[in-house]
Design a protein around this motif. Structure first.
Motif, short mmCIF file in Angstrom:
data_model
loop_
_atom_site.label_atom_id
_atom_site.label_comp_id
_atom_site.label_asym_id
_atom_site.label_seq_id
_atom_site.Cartn_x
_atom_site.Cartn_y
_atom_site.Cartn_z
N PHE A 4 0.71 -1.38 0.02
CA PHE A 4 0.12 -0.17 0.20
C PHE A 4 0.70 1.03 -0.45
CE2 PHE A 4 -3.42 -2.80 2.85
CZ PHE A 4 -3.23 -3.42 1.36
N TYR A 7 1.36 3.82 -3.40
CA TYR A 7 0.55 3.73 -3.78
C TYR A 7 -0.02 5.29 -4.64
CZ TYR A 7 -3.77 2.00 -6.28
OH TYR A 7 -5.08 2.19 -7.25
N ILE A 17 -6.89 4.96 -1.91
CA ILE A 17 -7.10 3.81 -1.79
C ILE A 17 -8.95 2.80 -1.59
CG2 ILE A 17 -6.42 1.41 -1.10
CD1 ILE A 17 -3.93 2.69 -0.24
N LEU A 53 -6.81 -2.05 6.16
CA LEU A 53 -6.33 -0.50 5.87
C LEU A 53 -5.81 0.18 7.29
CD1 LEU A 53 -8.48 -0.17 3.32
CD2 LEU A 53 -5.85 -0.48 2.76
N VAL A 59 -0.71 3.22 5.72
CA VAL A 59 -2.08 4.15 4.34
C VAL A 59 -2.97 5.49 5.06
CG1 VAL A 59 -2.63 2.14 3.28
CG2 VAL A 59 -3.74 2.76 5.49
N SER A 79 -2.99 5.75 -0.16
CA SER A 79 -1.34 5.27 0.44
C SER A 79 -0.75 6.64 0.77
CB SER A 79 -1.21 5.12 -0.55
OG SER A 79 0.32 5.28 -0.36
#
Length: 293
Positions: A4, A7, A17, A53, A59, A79
């Protein structure tokens, strides 16, 4: 999860995300609007749950808010980029988009003249964008220029003036299930040249020649003109396999202007001019070939 980190969604243009819960709770209109971005994420990092997450240190949770134009943005995860800009996937993806925008007239022209020749289009797209900015594709692997020396050794082409790769060049290694590999393997022109060679050289594994040179200049599948099949082998079942090696570069065509290949010469010499002015980049190709003799 580390995947993650850094990203960046090249479709939506941000680091958001989408979680499984996000997608489940979308209206049909919302899903349709975000479908391409979701598919891009699915291909690159998958679709995690909110719990995954929440437990990731890579994140950031963004609370719901309203933009100055009145648009409501739902709470979501994005991210967490690191502090080193040039190592950041967001930076690299944005840079790639800028590169493709800068090159868009050439990309559009290539798409137009090669609209019925996807292999030819793909190879030219790579040359236009350059290996560092080539579109990501699971059907080929980019080989950086710092690997060229070992590639020359591995392919045993160090002592060949025509085959040896310039140390400044990078390359592209296509997968066996790529369209280009399949199309070339099924090319009647390629198969005919290989069969003729095998008839003249019964023991191809112990032959002194480096490989099977493809000499016909009518462009195999309108993608490869000249090329050499390295490491040719025939198994006990009569299946031929090898690695087609070719340099993606252009030589000026003069005689062809007075032949039936007039149109090909125009396009080739246009590409030659771009190559000589360093607008498009040279590279080498490695394409697996396999078919039944």
């Amino acid at each position: 999860m580390s995947k993650f980190k850094n990203y960046f969604n090249a479709i939506s243009g941000n680091e958001r995300i989408f979680s499984r819960e996000d997608i489940v709770n979308m209206t049909s209109e919302e899903y349709h609007k975000n479908e391409k971005s979701i598919n891009y994420q699915l291909t690159n990092i998958g679709v995690p749950t909110n719990k995954e997450l929440m437990n990731s240190e890579n994140v950031v949770y963004v609370k719901a808010y309203t933009k100055v134009d009145g648009t409501h943005v739902k709470a979501h995860y994005r991210s967490k980029p690191d502090k080193l800009l040039t190592d950041n996937l967001s930076y690299n993806s944005k840079n790639q988009l800028k590169q493709s925008e800068f090159k868009s007239p050439l990309l559009d022209f290539n798409a137009n003249i090669n609209r019925t020749r996807p292999d030819t289009k793909e190879l030219m797209d790579i040359s236009i964008l350059g290996l560092n900015n080539a579109f990501k594709n699971d059907k080929y692997t980019i080989i950086p220029s710092d690997k060229t020396k070992s590639i020359n050794n591995a392919l045993r082409i160090n002592n060949s003036l025509s085959l040896k790769i310039d140390n400044k060049w990078g390359g592209v290694r296509f997968a066996e299930d790529s369209r280009l590999s399949k199309n070339l393997s099924n090319s009647s022109q390629l198969q005919r040249q290989v069969k003729n060679y095998c008839q003249k050289h019964k023991n191809i594994d112990n032959n002194d020649q480096i490989g099977i040179e493809l000499t016909e200049d009518s462009n195999l599948h309108l993608s490869i003109g000249h090329g050499t099949i390295l490491n040719p082998t025939i198994d006990k079942s009569g299946n031929f396999s090898g690695l087609l090696f070719d340099k993606y570069d252009f030589e000026f065509m003069k005689e062809e202007f007075n032949s039936k290949n007039f149109k090909t010469a125009i396009y080739n010499n246009f590409a030659y001019g771009l190559q000589e002015t360093n607008v498009i980049k040279n590279y080498y190709l490695l394409i697996p070939i396999k078919f039944e003799l």
